[in-house]
Design a protein around this motif. Structure first.
Motif, PDB file in Angstrom:
ATOM      1  N   VAL A  44       0.857  -1.187   0.000  1.00  0.00           N
ATOM      2  CA  VAL A  44       0.000   0.000   0.000  1.00  0.00           C
ATOM      3  C   VAL A  44       0.892   1.235   0.000  1.00  0.00           C
ATOM      4  CG1 VAL A  44      -1.752   1.313   1.237  1.00  0.00           C
ATOM      5  CG2 VAL A  44      -1.850  -1.187   1.223  1.00  0.00           C
ATOM      6  N   ALA A  45       0.808   2.017  -1.063  1.00  0.00           N
ATOM      7  CA  ALA A  45       1.586   3.251  -1.170  1.00  0.00           C
ATOM      8  C   ALA A  45       0.853   4.382  -0.464  1.00  0.00           C
ATOM      9  CB  ALA A  45       1.824   3.602  -2.638  1.00  0.00           C
ATOM     10  N   ASP A  46       1.593   5.201   0.274  1.00  0.00           N
ATOM     11  CA  ASP A  46       1.044   6.404   0.919  1.00  0.00           C
ATOM     12  C   ASP A  46      -0.147   6.096   1.822  1.00  0.00           C
ATOM     13  OD1 ASP A  46       2.913   8.012  -0.417  1.00  0.00           O
ATOM     14  OD2 ASP A  46       1.651   8.065  -2.196  1.00  0.00           O
ATOM     15  N   GLY A  47      -0.112   4.995   2.528  1.00  0.00           N
ATOM     16  CA  GLY A  47      -1.230   4.672   3.394  1.00  0.00           C
ATOM     17  C   GLY A  47      -0.954   3.491   4.301  1.00  0.00           C
ATOM     18  N   ASP A  48      -2.003   3.061   4.995  1.00  0.00           N
ATOM     19  CA  ASP A  48      -1.924   1.955   5.937  1.00  0.00           C
ATOM     20  C   ASP A  48      -2.525   0.698   5.324  1.00  0.00           C
ATOM     21  OD1 ASP A  48      -0.893   3.800   7.713  1.00  0.00           O
ATOM     22  OD2 ASP A  48      -2.773   4.064   8.814  1.00  0.00           O
ATOM     23  N   LEU A  49      -2.111  -0.447   5.842  1.00  0.00           N
ATOM     24  CA  LEU A  49      -2.643  -1.735   5.406  1.00  0.00           C
ATOM     25  C   LEU A  49      -3.249  -2.442   6.616  1.00  0.00           C
ATOM     26  CD1 LEU A  49      -3.018  -4.103   3.426  1.00  0.00           C
ATOM     27  CD2 LEU A  49      -0.671  -4.795   3.947  1.00  0.00           C
ATOM     28  N   GLY A 106       2.697   3.423   5.386  1.00  0.00           N
ATOM     29  CA  GLY A 106       2.254   3.776   6.724  1.00  0.00           C
ATOM     30  C   GLY A 106       2.365   2.591   7.660  1.00  0.00           C
ATOM     31  N   CYS A 107       1.318   2.362   8.470  1.00  0.00           N
ATOM     32  CA  CYS A 107       1.321   1.268   9.447  1.00  0.00           C
ATOM     33  C   CYS A 107       0.738  -0.003   8.842  1.00  0.00           C
ATOM     34  CB  CYS A 107       0.501   1.653  10.676  1.00  0.00           C
ATOM     35  SG  CYS A 107       1.184   3.041  11.621  1.00  0.00           S
ATOM     36  N   VAL A 108       1.101  -1.129   9.444  1.00  0.00           N
ATOM     37  CA  VAL A 108       0.543  -2.432   9.074  1.00  0.00           C
ATOM     38  C   VAL A 108      -0.191  -2.984  10.288  1.00  0.00           C
ATOM     39  CG1 VAL A 108       1.056  -4.794   8.364  1.00  0.00           C
ATOM     40  CG2 VAL A 108       2.354  -2.894   7.373  1.00  0.00           C
ATOM     41  N   HIS A 109      -1.489  -3.296  10.117  1.00  0.00           N
ATOM     42  CA  HIS A 109      -2.318  -3.853  11.184  1.00  0.00           C
ATOM     43  C   HIS A 109      -2.734  -5.262  10.773  1.00  0.00           C
ATOM     44  CE1 HIS A 109      -3.160   0.306  12.830  1.00  0.00           C
ATOM     45  NE2 HIS A 109      -2.871   0.595  11.569  1.00  0.00           N
ATOM     46  N   ILE A 110      -2.483  -6.236  11.620  1.00  0.00           N
ATOM     47  CA  ILE A 110      -2.844  -7.619  11.321  1.00  0.00           C
ATOM     48  C   ILE A 110      -3.684  -8.142  12.481  1.00  0.00           C
ATOM     49  CG2 ILE A 110      -1.983  -9.935  10.830  1.00  0.00           C
ATOM     50  CD1 ILE A 110       0.635  -8.409   9.874  1.00  0.00           C
ATOM     51  N   TYR A 111      -4.963  -8.432  12.215  1.00  0.00           N
ATOM     52  CA  TYR A 111      -5.875  -8.848  13.271  1.00  0.00           C
ATOM     53  C   TYR A 111      -5.795 -10.341  13.555  1.00  0.00           C
ATOM     54  CZ  TYR A 111      -8.026  -4.225  12.826  1.00  0.00           C
ATOM     55  OH  TYR A 111      -8.246  -2.865  12.815  1.00  0.00           O
ATOM     56  N   GLY A 112      -5.057 -11.070  12.728  1.00  0.00           N
ATOM     57  CA  GLY A 112      -4.830 -12.484  12.967  1.00  0.00           C
ATOM     58  C   GLY A 112      -3.373 -12.729  13.305  1.00  0.00           C
ATOM     59  N   ALA A 113      -2.864 -13.880  12.895  1.00  0.00           N
ATOM     60  CA  ALA A 113      -1.470 -14.235  13.157  1.00  0.00           C
ATOM     61  C   ALA A 113      -0.564 -13.675  12.063  1.00  0.00           C
ATOM     62  CB  ALA A 113      -1.317 -15.744  13.236  1.00  0.00           C
ATOM     63  N   LEU A 114       0.554 -13.141  12.478  1.00  0.00           N
ATOM     64  CA  LEU A 114       1.590 -12.706  11.541  1.00  0.00           C
ATOM     65  C   LEU A 114       2.675 -13.779  11.522  1.00  0.00           C
ATOM     66  CD1 LEU A 114       3.231 -10.831   9.745  1.00  0.00           C
ATOM     67  CD2 LEU A 114       3.963  -9.598  11.809  1.00  0.00           C
ATOM     68  N   ALA A 124       5.895   4.967  11.689  1.00  0.00           N
ATOM     69  CA  ALA A 124       5.053   3.833  11.315  1.00  0.00           C
ATOM     70  C   ALA A 124       5.260   2.674  12.288  1.00  0.00           C
ATOM     71  CB  ALA A 124       5.377   3.394   9.886  1.00  0.00           C
ATOM     72  N   ARG A 125       4.247   1.797  12.376  1.00  0.00           N
ATOM     73  CA  ARG A 125       4.322   0.657  13.287  1.00  0.00           C
ATOM     74  C   ARG A 125       3.704  -0.583  12.652  1.00  0.00           C
ATOM     75  NH1 ARG A 125       3.297   2.688  19.508  1.00  0.00           N
ATOM     76  NH2 ARG A 125       4.502   4.617  19.370  1.00  0.00           N
ATOM     77  N   VAL A 126       4.065  -1.721  13.213  1.00  0.00           N
ATOM     78  CA  VAL A 126       3.422  -2.990  12.860  1.00  0.00           C
ATOM     79  C   VAL A 126       2.651  -3.456  14.095  1.00  0.00           C
ATOM     80  CG1 VAL A 126       3.758  -5.408  12.223  1.00  0.00           C
ATOM     81  CG2 VAL A 126       5.223  -3.644  11.210  1.00  0.00           C
ATOM     82  N   PHE A 127       1.368  -3.741  13.917  1.00  0.00           N
ATOM     83  CA  PHE A 127       0.536  -4.261  15.001  1.00  0.00           C
ATOM     84  C   PHE A 127       0.041  -5.648  14.598  1.00  0.00           C
ATOM     85  CE2 PHE A 127      -0.006   0.343  14.744  1.00  0.00           C
ATOM     86  CZ  PHE A 127       0.169   0.754  16.056  1.00  0.00           C
ATOM     87  N   CYS A 128       0.040  -6.599  15.512  1.00  0.00           N
ATOM     88  CA  CYS A 128      -0.529  -7.902  15.191  1.00  0.00           C
ATOM     89  C   CYS A 128      -1.074  -8.572  16.439  1.00  0.00           C
ATOM     90  CB  CYS A 128       0.486  -8.807  14.493  1.00  0.00           C
ATOM     91  SG  CYS A 128       1.844  -9.320  15.525  1.00  0.00           S
ATOM     92  N   ARG A 129      -2.050  -9.449  16.207  1.00  0.00           N
ATOM     93  CA  ARG A 129      -2.701 -10.130  17.322  1.00  0.00           C
ATOM     94  C   ARG A 129      -1.903 -11.341  17.794  1.00  0.00           C
ATOM     95  NH1 ARG A 129      -9.169 -11.204  17.724  1.00  0.00           N
ATOM     96  NH2 ARG A 129      -9.196 -11.796  19.914  1.00  0.00           N
ATOM     97  N   ARG A 130      -1.165 -11.946  16.856  1.00  0.00           N
ATOM     98  CA  ARG A 130      -0.347 -13.099  17.215  1.00  0.00           C
ATOM     99  C   ARG A 130       0.987 -12.976  16.495  1.00  0.00           C
ATOM    100  NH1 ARG A 130      -2.259 -19.446  17.290  1.00  0.00           N
ATOM    101  NH2 ARG A 130      -0.287 -20.300  18.064  1.00  0.00           N
ATOM    102  N   PHE A 131       2.045 -12.742  17.246  1.00  0.00           N
ATOM    103  CA  PHE A 131       3.351 -12.391  16.674  1.00  0.00           C
ATOM    104  C   PHE A 131       4.199 -13.650  16.473  1.00  0.00           C
ATOM    105  CE2 PHE A 131       7.770 -10.854  17.093  1.00  0.00           C
ATOM    106  CZ  PHE A 131       7.779  -9.950  16.053  1.00  0.00           C
ATOM    107  N   GLU A 132       4.295 -14.082  15.206  1.00  0.00           N
ATOM    108  CA  GLU A 132       5.118 -15.238  14.841  1.00  0.00           C
ATOM    109  C   GLU A 132       5.893 -14.923  13.556  1.00  0.00           C
ATOM    110  OE1 GLU A 132       2.389 -18.462  14.507  1.00  0.00           O
ATOM    111  OE2 GLU A 132       1.811 -18.422  16.620  1.00  0.00           O
TER     112      GLU A 132
END
Length: 238
Positions: free
Chosen positions: A146-151, A167-175, A189-197
């Motif tokens: 995603v250019a110029d934005g969040d995913l 921008g930021c990466v949001h993952i509501y499941g497992a990464l 920017a940040r990476v967010f995830c519900r399950r960090f693998e």
């Protein structure tokens, strides 16, 4: 006779990644660059690089190694590399932060003390970042950018998959694959995830691979942030 306009200058900022040479061994540098390019192909291609070092190195060999993986060296930090850099046609830049420390010249007073016009609505809308939402699992071998934005991924990111955003990466499941935030140098920017693998995570070109991320947060909600030039993996209350 009116001369023809041949150049047009625009005030555009370019995000630069600074790479400090810790070991002058060209073989080790080339191996790390190839591994970096394999792990982060989207981020590496065309990445503008400023080289820094505390001692003279084989600059020509390092430039060739950078270009081989698709990076674009544009200059060096002022110091031991400066003299050699000029012979290679590279810019010599001040140390990181030095340019920011210089005060900008005061603006000339306006001819009339009028209130500034309001910002046009179109300009405000254009300044907003776009957000792309992916509701399907990101499968092995897939790459989403995603250019110029969040995913936002509402499902999982499988091993061998790669999700990238300016921008930021949001993952509501497992990464379980690779997540790259701030692909064009956005330090906040940040990476967010519900399950960090994760196999790999990166923010603004600073990355860590799975071998470096074995700890208590493995398999738990986490966020990845950049602080003082280093990646931090923190517990995220979900």
């Amino acid at each position: 006779m009116t001369s023809k306009k041949a150049l047009e200058f625009k005030g555009r900022m370019l995000s630069l990644t600074r790479a400090r040479i810790l070991d002058p061994d060209l073989g080790a540098i080339s191996a790390q660059l190839r591994d970096f390019a394999r792990q982060m192909p989207q981020a590496v291609q065309g990445m503008p690089i400023i080289l820094e070092a505390d001692a003279p190195v084989d600059l020509g060999g390092i430039l060739a190694a950078l270009r081989e993986v698709g990076m674009q060296p544009v200059g060096v930090g002022d110091g031991p590399l400066a003299e050699s850099a000029r012979s290679w046609g590279l810019a010599v830049l001040p140390p990181e932060g030095a340019a920011k420390a210089r005060p900008l010249p005061a603006a000339e007073p306006a001819a009339a003390a009028a209130n500034p016009p309001p910002t046009p609505p179109a300009a405000v809308a254009g300044a907003r970042k776009a957000t792309r939402v992916i509701s399907e699992p990101v499968r092995s071998g897939q790459q989403i950018y995603v250019a110029d934005g969040d995913l936002v991924v509402t499902s999982t990111v499988s091993p061998g998959a790669e999700v990238v955003a300016d921008g930021c990466v949001h993952i509501y499941g497992a990464l379980r694959g690779r997540a790259i935030a701030g692909a064009r140098g956005e330090n906040s920017a940040r990476v967010f995830c519900r399950r960090f693998e994760a196999e790999l995570v990166a923010v603004a070109g600073v990355y860590a691979v799975a071998e470096q991320m074995q700890g208590d947060l493995r398999g738990k909600p986490a966020q990845v942030v950049l602080a003082d030039g280093k990646l931090k993996i923190e517990r995220l209350e979900w």
